[in-house]
Design an enzyme around this catalytic site. Structure first.
Site, PDB file in Angstrom:
ATOM      1  N   GLY A 181       0.812  -1.212   0.000  1.00  0.00           N
ATOM      2  CA  GLY A 181       0.000   0.000   0.000  1.00  0.00           C
ATOM      3  C   GLY A 181       0.840   1.253   0.000  1.00  0.00           C
ATOM      4  O   GLY A 181       1.350   1.703  -1.027  1.00  0.00           O
ATOM      5  N   CYS A 182       1.013   1.845   1.197  1.00  0.00           N
ATOM      6  CA  CYS A 182       1.673   3.140   1.292  1.00  0.00           C
ATOM      7  C   CYS A 182       3.155   3.090   0.946  1.00  0.00           C
ATOM      8  O   CYS A 182       3.700   4.050   0.410  1.00  0.00           O
ATOM      9  CB  CYS A 182       1.460   3.716   2.683  1.00  0.00           C
ATOM     10  SG  CYS A 182      -0.281   4.060   3.046  1.00  0.00           S
ATOM     11  N   VAL A 183       3.822   1.963   1.249  1.00  0.00           N
ATOM     12  CA  VAL A 183       5.228   1.833   0.861  1.00  0.00           C
ATOM     13  C   VAL A 183       5.351   1.831  -0.653  1.00  0.00           C
ATOM     14  O   VAL A 183       6.131   2.590  -1.236  1.00  0.00           O
ATOM     15  CB  VAL A 183       5.852   0.557   1.470  1.00  0.00           C
ATOM     16  CG1 VAL A 183       7.191   0.232   0.802  1.00  0.00           C
ATOM     17  CG2 VAL A 183       6.037   0.726   2.969  1.00  0.00           C
ATOM     18  N   SER A 206       4.592   5.201  -2.219  1.00  0.00           N
ATOM     19  CA  SER A 206       5.668   6.163  -1.976  1.00  0.00           C
ATOM     20  C   SER A 206       6.892   5.860  -2.832  1.00  0.00           C
ATOM     21  O   SER A 206       7.565   6.778  -3.323  1.00  0.00           O
ATOM     22  CB  SER A 206       6.051   6.151  -0.489  1.00  0.00           C
ATOM     23  OG  SER A 206       4.941   6.499   0.317  1.00  0.00           O
TER      24      SER A 206
END
Length: 215
Positions: free
Chosen positions: A156-158, A161
């Protein structure tokens, strides 16, 4: 997965870690709501905190702490992100209600990796650490030339990013043992694809040793 699957992208899992001279260490969303309580199984952790990742998070936390201590000793920037539902409603398509996690736990960094007063803690409204935040400006101001990414969730966020970091022109290294997800399949596939397309996956020890060579 074998190196055969990487060949179309010119990537190999075994290639040497490629580093710059001044990396920033990004710690993506390592907060109470995603960690849960130490010592619980995944099932127990989810029952207690539905957004948590269980043992995978606690396994990664030691490596994250090691990288933080190393980065501080080298005077490399250490930057944290936390969730912020705010006006845009957060990283997920569904709002996080109080049953899933309190707003304080979405922004509560555990004591084991607590930021120093001079280290940036960025509240992000979406999955990527770059979207709607001052991260790019901060990296430029601190003369950063590459990124080391840790945290959660890998899928997800990793991943979001890492893709945005690559899109903004920074070489990205993902610390394989310092990122985590509740689902091993999602974790493994995301690492495979990030290594093939958007960055380089390496274990923490190899990352630190590669930067030692450039010192």
């Amino acid at each position: 997965m074998s190196d055969e699957a990487y060949k179309g992208f010119g990537a190999s899992k075994e290639r040497a870690v490629e580093v710059g001279q001044r990396p920033a260490l990004l710690i993506i969303d390592v907060v109470t709501s995603f960690l849960g309580e130490r010592g619980l199984s995944l099932e127990e952790s989810i029952a207690d905190r539905p957004l948590s990742c269980g043992p995978a998070g606690w396994s990664a936390l030691g490596h994250i702490r090691e990288l933080i201590e190393w980065a501080r000793a080298k005077d490399f920037p250490v930057i944290y992100t936390v969730g912020n539902s705010g006006i845009l409603g957060g990283a997920l398509t569904r709002p996080v209600d109080e049953r899933q996690s309190s707003h304080s736990e979405i922004a509560e960094i555990p004591d084991e990796i607590a930021p120093l007063h001079q280290e940036a803690v960025i509240a992000k409204p979406r999955a990527s650490a770059f979207f709607g935040t001052p991260l790019s400006a901060l990296l430029v101001k601190q003369k950063v030339d590459s990124l080391i990414v840790t945290g959660c969730t890998t899928s997800g966020c990793v991943r979001a990013s890492v893709v945005d970091g690559h899109s903004h022109g920074w070489p990205v290294v993902i610390a394989e043992d310092a990122v985590f997800d509740r689902a091993k399949l999602s974790h493994d596939v995301s690492l495979f694809e990030m290594n093939a397309k958007y960055g380089q996956v390496a274990i923490s020890k190899d990352i630190m040793e590669a930067y030692a060579v450039t010192a």
